[in-house]
Design an enzyme around this catalytic site. Structure first.
Site, PDB file in Angstrom:
ATOM      1  N   CYS A 111       0.822  -1.209   0.000  1.00  0.00           N
ATOM      2  CA  CYS A 111       0.000   0.000   0.000  1.00  0.00           C
ATOM      3  C   CYS A 111       0.860   1.264   0.000  1.00  0.00           C
ATOM      4  O   CYS A 111       1.557   1.533  -0.962  1.00  0.00           O
ATOM      5  CB  CYS A 111      -0.977  -0.046   1.174  1.00  0.00           C
ATOM      6  N   HIS A 112       0.830   2.064   1.072  1.00  0.00           N
ATOM      7  CA  HIS A 112       1.617   3.288   1.166  1.00  0.00           C
ATOM      8  C   HIS A 112       3.032   3.052   1.695  1.00  0.00           C
ATOM      9  O   HIS A 112       3.863   3.966   1.682  1.00  0.00           O
ATOM     10  CB  HIS A 112       0.912   4.305   2.067  1.00  0.00           C
ATOM     11  N   ALA A 113       3.327   1.843   2.168  1.00  0.00           N
ATOM     12  CA  ALA A 113       4.628   1.576   2.789  1.00  0.00           C
ATOM     13  C   ALA A 113       5.828   1.751   1.847  1.00  0.00           C
ATOM     14  O   ALA A 113       6.925   2.026   2.337  1.00  0.00           O
ATOM     15  CB  ALA A 113       4.642   0.192   3.422  1.00  0.00           C
TER      16      ALA A 113
END
Length: 192
Positions: A111-113
């Site tokens: 995801c945003h990681a």
């Protein structure tokens, strides 16, 4: 699949993590008998979210000050915009993921990681996926962004969102199993 029991896995997160992206890999790893530590900037608990709504909390096993990347065989970086944005600014997170990458240890990032990898300077020349809004960040950092449920590039497994978790977990477990085979083979070679 080779048993990943006794492998020591780090999950790096803080308040604002996307609940499913931490808890589902955690459950899969523990079901496979891996030892897993949730590592955060502070002790106690961290607050999960389901998108923009508060969800369950998760117990922290170790703080960033207490954790040494040399003690871990692999790392999971869950998403959640608040989590990933806060973690990318932590020098200890950057140092941790740089050490894991330098040792070619398996890394599962969702995801945003990937923001954490961008801030650590680790995406140049790599192919990965993420939440779609990160594609410019990844490309600007020298990586190749693709829109697929899961991408495996060497020691790096990436996915886009919670819906991709089954494929994310499958590919990360396969990479861990492959590494287990390599460790076992290397140990056997050392004995001969």
């Amino acid at each position: 699949m080779t048993n990943v029991a006794q492998k020591h896995i780090a999950i790096l997160a803080t308040d604002g993590f996307e609940e499913a992206e931490l808890t589902q890999p955690l459950q899969a790893l523990r079901a496979a008998h891996a030892q897993v530590d949730v590592i955060a900037p502070h002790g106690g608990t961290i607050q999960g979210f389901k998108h923009d709504t508060k969800a369950n909390i998760v117990q922290v096993d170790r703080t960033l000050d207490e954790a040494n990347p040399q003690d871990y065989d692999a790392v999971v970086l869950p998403g959640g915009a608040l989590n990933a944005d806060a973690m990318r600014m932590q020098p200890k997170v950057q140092a941790f993921v740089k050490a894991m990458m330098a040792d070619h240890k398996p890394m599962a990032v969702i995801c945003h990681a990937p923001w954490e990898l961008v801030s650590a300077g680790l995406v140049r020349g790599r192919t990965l996926t993420s939440w779609p809004s990160l594609q410019d960040d990844i490309r600007n950092a020298g990586g190749t962004w693709v829109d697929r449920e899961v991408v495996v590039d060497g020691n790096l497994v990436t996915s886009r969102k919670p819906d991709d978790i089954p494929a994310f977990n499958r590919e990360f477990m396969a990479l861990l199993a492959q590494c287990c085979l390599l460790y076992t083979s290397d140990a056997a070679d050392d004995l001969t």
